[in-house]
Design a protein around this motif. Sequence first.
Motif, short mmCIF file in Angstrom:
data_model
loop_
_atom_site.label_atom_id
_atom_site.label_comp_id
_atom_site.label_asym_id
_atom_site.label_seq_id
_atom_site.Cartn_x
_atom_site.Cartn_y
_atom_site.Cartn_z
N ILE A 111 35.74 44.70 30.98
CA ILE A 111 34.90 45.75 30.27
C ILE A 111 35.01 47.07 31.29
N ASP A 119 36.00 35.64 26.53
CA ASP A 119 35.68 34.84 27.52
C ASP A 119 35.00 33.52 27.04
N GLY A 153 38.74 33.55 36.81
CA GLY A 153 37.37 33.86 37.56
C GLY A 153 36.83 35.04 36.83
N PRO A 154 36.42 35.97 37.76
CA PRO A 154 35.58 37.14 36.95
C PRO A 154 36.48 38.09 36.33
N TYR A 155 37.61 38.18 36.48
CA TYR A 155 38.55 39.20 36.18
C TYR A 155 38.53 39.14 34.52
N ALA A 176 45.21 41.62 40.03
CA ALA A 176 44.88 40.55 40.77
C ALA A 176 45.43 39.25 40.44
N GLY A 221 35.78 39.24 32.60
CA GLY A 221 34.72 40.25 32.47
C GLY A 221 35.10 41.27 32.85
N LEU A 222 35.86 41.46 34.05
CA LEU A 222 36.10 42.91 34.41
C LEU A 222 36.86 43.79 33.54
N VAL A 245 34.94 41.46 24.72
CA VAL A 245 35.08 40.70 25.94
C VAL A 245 34.41 39.19 26.12
#
Lengths: 207, 200
Positions: A112, A90, A105-107, A36, A109-110, A86
């Motif tokens: 994990i 972050d 963004g959320p990536y 992404a 965290g992802l 992670v």
Amino acid sequence: MSPNGQATLNRDIIVDGLWRNNPVFRQVLGICSTLAVTNVVLNTVVMCVSLTFVMALSCVTVSLLRNITPRNIRMMVQTLIIAFYVIIVDLILKAYWPDMSRNLGPYVGLIITNCIIMGRCEAFAGSNKPAASFVDGLFNGLGYSFLLLTISVFRELLGMGTILGMEMPYFSTLWDKWIIMVMPPGAFFALACVIWVCRSFKTKEQG
Amino acid sequence: MEIDISAQMWAAMVTCFSAVFTSNILLTYFLGMCPFTSVSREVKTSIGLGFAVIFVMTSTMAINWFAYHYVLVHFGLEFFRFILFIIIIAAFVQFVEMVIDRYSPRLYQNLGIFLPLITVNCAILGASLFMVIRDYTFIVTVGYGFGSAVGWTLAILAMAGIRQRLTLSRVPPGLQGPGITLIIAGLMALAFIGFTGVLQ
């Protein structure tokens, strides 16, 4: 492999991670969270550095704890170890580079749930010594990064005519920009092409 | 506390619709790719996995919303959300597995093997993280969770259907397996971009 089933620290681990057993085009694992962000090279660099960092360190930690982790809850322990690193990444990004943190963004965290880290922890670090696990994690991370960087260079160059935000000659002026390359379908096509090229090399090597 | 329920419901429906079509979690955010490339070989297994994802995603999103807003924000521990969400998802999946096994062995046989796979499905954690970033209210969160899961299922079902046809066609050797799957996914993503104008 040495007689007692432990992989020794040698060139094989490095070649496996970078090419022979490359996470992206051999195993096609863990592409979710990173594909992404390949539309811009800078985002990809940050993401790949984070991923390699998390992967190498969680492999070491899993390996250090391998003898005292109960077998039936090892998945949960591994997930928590990965999540720990992670969170560090972050927090560092949020504190020192808030713009980048917002872009990703959320990536972050992802990472994990990125199956490749879990896969390396389970397949290698869970049964090998810390030093070998570190090298394995590091080079799998690098093997992963170099493919994603290739993809992101092509996507940014063809889609926006820039690399790392710098305007490239020809591509930023005369080139008719392929907007589709910076949109989601472009990522799928670019990854498919990279897999195609790399796997064709592979078949030649064997044949 | 006065909340405009009807406006909320409308917002939830719009979010749900957009999660299915215009911003499909798989085709625009690339979440849940691993099961997508590995499980999408047969329509039947895809349906099973799809329903499991719809159920787990909608429920865990609701639980995660409460856990985030009433526990983490309350104690100022927002950075802890990754660990909390993943534990809730894993625990919920385990719990559902036990309940189904106890009360409906038949359903367990059909659905059971897919449940553990779901824990590592990044779409579920991803949707929960989007919920935090976009600051959704509870009703919208449920709508978003349901919509994302339905969108994911739709994409994997379409892919499974196409891949069954693909067995009869000739694919270049380097492109077989994941390569061609990604190209098809790209074409599907192109098609889904066509929905973009529907909202607004």
